[in-house]
Design a protein around this motif. Structure first.
Motif, PDB file in Angstrom:
ATOM      1  N   GLY A   1       0.818  -1.211   0.000  1.00 48.73           N
ATOM      2  CA  GLY A   1       0.000   0.000   0.000  1.00 48.73           C
ATOM      3  C   GLY A   1       0.846   1.252   0.000  1.00 48.73           C
ATOM      4  N   GLU A   2       1.521   1.523  -1.125  1.00 48.14           N
ATOM      5  CA  GLU A   2       2.366   2.709  -1.243  1.00 48.14           C
ATOM      6  C   GLU A   2       1.624   3.774  -2.033  1.00 48.14           C
ATOM      7  N   ARG A   3       2.210   4.967  -2.075  1.00 49.49           N
ATOM      8  CA  ARG A   3       1.604   6.000  -2.906  1.00 49.49           C
ATOM      9  C   ARG A   3       1.931   5.714  -4.368  1.00 49.49           C
TER      10      ARG A   3
ATOM     11  N   SER B   1      16.405   5.930   3.074  1.00 50.72           N
ATOM     12  CA  SER B   1      15.282   6.859   2.937  1.00 50.72           C
ATOM     13  C   SER B   1      15.401   7.675   1.656  1.00 50.72           C
ATOM     14  N   LYS B   2      14.242   8.026   1.086  1.00 52.29           N
ATOM     15  CA  LYS B   2      14.252   8.845  -0.129  1.00 52.29           C
ATOM     16  C   LYS B   2      14.026  10.316   0.204  1.00 52.29           C
ATOM     17  N   ASP B   3      13.797  10.617   1.495  1.00 50.74           N
ATOM     18  CA  ASP B   3      13.571  12.003   1.916  1.00 50.74           C
ATOM     19  C   ASP B   3      14.876  12.805   1.751  1.00 50.74           C
TER      20      ASP B   3
ATOM     21  N   VAL C   1      21.786  -0.088   1.551  1.00 54.59           N
ATOM     22  CA  VAL C   1      21.380  -1.020   2.617  1.00 54.59           C
ATOM     23  C   VAL C   1      20.100  -1.767   2.264  1.00 54.59           C
ATOM     24  N   ARG C   2      19.283  -1.224   1.352  1.00 57.58           N
ATOM     25  CA  ARG C   2      18.041  -1.857   0.894  1.00 57.58           C
ATOM     26  C   ARG C   2      16.992  -1.918   2.016  1.00 57.58           C
ATOM     27  N   GLY C   3      15.718  -1.975   1.574  1.00 57.87           N
ATOM     28  CA  GLY C   3      14.621  -1.729   2.494  1.00 57.87           C
ATOM     29  C   GLY C   3      14.193  -2.854   3.417  1.00 57.87           C
TER      30      GLY C   3
HETATM   31  P1  ATP Z   1      11.946   1.114  -3.964  1.00 60.74           P
HETATM   32  O1  ATP Z   1      13.182   1.594  -3.295  1.00 60.74           O
HETATM   33  O2  ATP Z   1      11.803   1.590  -5.368  1.00 60.74           O
HETATM   34  O3  ATP Z   1      10.722   1.310  -3.138  1.00 60.74           O
HETATM   35  P2  ATP Z   1      12.256  -1.479  -2.827  1.00 60.74           P
HETATM   36  O4  ATP Z   1      13.587  -1.406  -2.222  1.00 60.74           O
HETATM   37  O5  ATP Z   1      11.066  -1.294  -1.979  1.00 60.74           O
HETATM   38  O6  ATP Z   1      12.147  -0.455  -4.090  1.00 60.74           O
HETATM   39  P3  ATP Z   1      12.292  -4.314  -3.253  1.00 60.74           P
HETATM   40  O7  ATP Z   1      11.444  -4.564  -2.098  1.00 60.74           O
HETATM   41  O8  ATP Z   1      13.696  -4.676  -3.148  1.00 60.74           O
HETATM   42  O9  ATP Z   1      12.142  -2.789  -3.693  1.00 60.74           O
HETATM   43  O10 ATP Z   1      11.680  -4.959  -4.561  1.00 60.74           O
HETATM   44  C1  ATP Z   1      12.482  -5.278  -5.693  1.00 60.74           C
HETATM   45  C2  ATP Z   1      11.986  -4.572  -6.938  1.00 60.74           C
HETATM   46  O11 ATP Z   1      10.579  -4.641  -7.048  1.00 60.74           O
HETATM   47  C3  ATP Z   1      12.264  -3.082  -6.967  1.00 60.74           C
HETATM   48  O12 ATP Z   1      13.564  -2.830  -7.376  1.00 60.74           O
HETATM   49  C4  ATP Z   1      11.256  -2.609  -7.980  1.00 60.74           C
HETATM   50  O13 ATP Z   1      11.705  -2.843  -9.298  1.00 60.74           O
HETATM   51  C5  ATP Z   1      10.079  -3.487  -7.688  1.00 60.74           C
HETATM   52  N1  ATP Z   1       9.105  -2.802  -6.836  1.00 60.74           N
HETATM   53  C6  ATP Z   1       9.143  -2.651  -5.490  1.00 60.74           C
HETATM   54  N2  ATP Z   1       8.061  -2.001  -5.049  1.00 60.74           N
HETATM   55  C7  ATP Z   1       7.311  -1.720  -6.143  1.00 60.74           C
HETATM   56  C8  ATP Z   1       6.057  -1.070  -6.360  1.00 60.74           C
HETATM   57  N3  ATP Z   1       5.347  -0.585  -5.350  1.00 60.74           N
HETATM   58  N4  ATP Z   1       5.586  -0.972  -7.623  1.00 60.74           N
HETATM   59  C9  ATP Z   1       6.291  -1.478  -8.671  1.00 60.74           C
HETATM   60  N5  ATP Z   1       7.474  -2.112  -8.517  1.00 60.74           N
HETATM   61  C10 ATP Z   1       7.977  -2.234  -7.287  1.00 60.74           C
END
Ligand code: ATP
Ligand code: MG
Length: 429
Positions: A112-114, A207-209, A255-257
């Motif tokens: 549930g993202e924007r 963070s993207k902020d 570091v990834r999410g």
């Molecule tokens: P971002 O930083 O763009 O939010 P993330 O770190 O949340 O990405 P991951 O959870 O690692 O992304 O998911 C791997 C890949 O899945 C991302 O690189 C992206 O290509 C895709 N992805 C993630 N979230 C979304 C989304 N809400 N809509 C479309 N593609 C997504």
């Protein structure tokens, strides 16, 4: 009330699905060559699985999951594929059957993202997981596999970024170093980051902020805190990447999410700017503690996931839906059954056929055949049938001929086959 698709969730209509299929087929073929087999796990999992594996202080768990209760179970629609696959790996004791497993998956994920271009609430990921191989060979092989897949798809200007988080000890030391760095500038951080500062300062790097980005720019590097074995592992990954000719950037702020990563982390981004801040196409990394954390044995693992929608934006291409080879046009209702039989016989021989069910004048049916991009229109008229023939009109050449009804299917199927040898049977609408 007008009923519409849920916000952030897209319909993929047939015209668009053609490109999806090309991407998916290329992905399946590419990973098949690397020894991967498909796994399919449920879309719903226990909420606890994601809370524990992804981490309580991550964006995904804190605010993006679709969670609900049903029949007394706390459930979540999967936001990613790694946790579910690992759960299945442990549940079915796969480690006891084979020392190394290579799995791939492909399917929808929900967060549930924007919504924005390249960011949706239902989106598709294709991903791979390797269990039982500690690397660094496996890590480099996987990164090369992804890079060459994107090249194969014709995606331009891709940058590979790598980092290492070390094992859990390093992470603890790094946490303290980051606390020391961020605490004095606490007021300058985003609200989210201020709140998470003590619990999980690594999140701030992700963070993207813009406020957080600025504070993160001067943060200490985790690479300086790696112990000898972690360092050697990372050096090994880089050495193999060099040998494979994969160009990469070492990014110590990567570091990834998700919290589950250990050691190698990687991302593939596009630098064209077309996707704005949705420029991460692929994210992956090693998660050597997850299988044990799920109650399995100590089995190392590494994986990645790529966002299909984002790849499609970059991929270009204008494939069209496939046209029928034959359009079968019965000129009267009495001939409809014969038309159906001819259609069925052609399909048994592998020919794509549409039978006109709307009737009307020959001219109208020819127009329909033409609009679909059919190569041939097979016309069934009373007079012809009485003589045991059908009329076949070549819609491109505007030529018409008669062929015997008895072997019409065979003759037409041979023509379709001959055309496909020339690579042109799959006409496009
Ligand atoms: P971002 O930083 O763009 O939010 P993330 O770190 O949340 O990405 P991951 O959870 O690692 O992304 O998911 C791997 C890949 O899945 C991302 O690189 C992206 O290509 C895709 N992805 C993630 N979230 C979304 C989304 N809400 N809509 C479309 N593609 C997504
Ligand atoms: Mg995200």
């Amino acid at each position: 009330m007008e009923l519409r698709a849920v916000k952030g969730m897209n319909d993929i209509l047939p015209d668009e699905a053609v490109r999806w299929q090309r991407l998916e087929a290329a992905f399946r073929e590419h990973v098949r060559l690397h020894g991967y087999d498909e796994v399919r796990t449920p879309i719903l999992e226990s909420t606890a699985l994601f809370q524990r594996q992804i981490g309580e202080t991550t964006d995904v768990v804190e605010k993006e999951m679709y969670s609900f209760e049903r029949h007394g179970d706390a459930l979540t629609v999967r936001p990613e594929g790694t946790a579910g696959a690992a759960r299945a790996y442990v549940e079915h004791k796969v480690h006891a059957k084979e020392p190394v497993s290579r799995w791939y998956y492909l399917g929808p994920m929900f967060r549930g993202e924007r919504p924005a271009k390249g960011r949706y609430r239902q989106f598709y990921q294709a991903g791979c997981e390797v269990y039982g191989d500690p690397g660094p060979l496996a890590d480099a092989e996987m990164i090369e596999m992804v890079a060459s897949l994107l090249a194969r798809l014709g995606i331009p200007e891709v940058e590979v970024r790598v980092n290492s988080l070390g094992a859990s000890g390093t992470r603890e030391r790094y946490r303290n170093a980051l606390l020391g760095h961020f605490t004095p500038m606490r007021d300058k951080l985003s609200e989210d980051s201020q709140r998470r500062l003590e619990k999980n300062p690594l999140r701030i790097l992700d963070s993207k902020d813009p406020r957080d980005r600025e504070a993160a720019a001067t943060a200490p590097s985790i690479l300086e805190l790696l112990d000898e074995t972690d360092s050697a592992h990372f050096e090994g990954v880089k050495k193999h990447l060099d040998a494979l000719g994969v160009r990469y950037v070492v990014d110590p702020t990567l570091v990834r999410g998700l919290d589950y990563y250990t050691r190698t982390l990687f991302e593939l981004r596009t630098t064209t700017g077309d996707l704005g801040s949705q420029n991460t196409l692929v994210g992956g990394g090693r998660y050597d503690n997850m299988i044990e954390g799920l109650g399995g044995p100590k089995v190392p693992a590494i994986g990645f996931a790529m966002g299909i929608e984002r790849l499609l934006v970059m991929m270009g291409g204008d494939e069209k839906r496939e046209s029928p080879f034959c359009y079968v046009a019965p000129l009267s209702e009495e001939l409809a059954s014969r038309a159906l039989v001819l259609g069925r016989d052609l399909r048994r021989l592998g020919v794509r056929v549409e039978v006109d069910g709307r009737g009307g004048k020959l001219k109208a049916m020819l127009r329909r055949a033409d609009a679909l991009g059919a190569k041939l229109c097979v016309i069934l008229g009373e007079g012809e049938i009485e003589r045991g023939v059908v009329a076949v009109k070549d819609l491109a050449k505007h030529e018409q001929e008669e062929i015997a009804l008895a072997d019409a299917a065979k003759v037409l199927a041979e023509r379709a086959a001959k055309l496909s040898e020339g690579g042109d049977a799959r006409g496009a609408r």
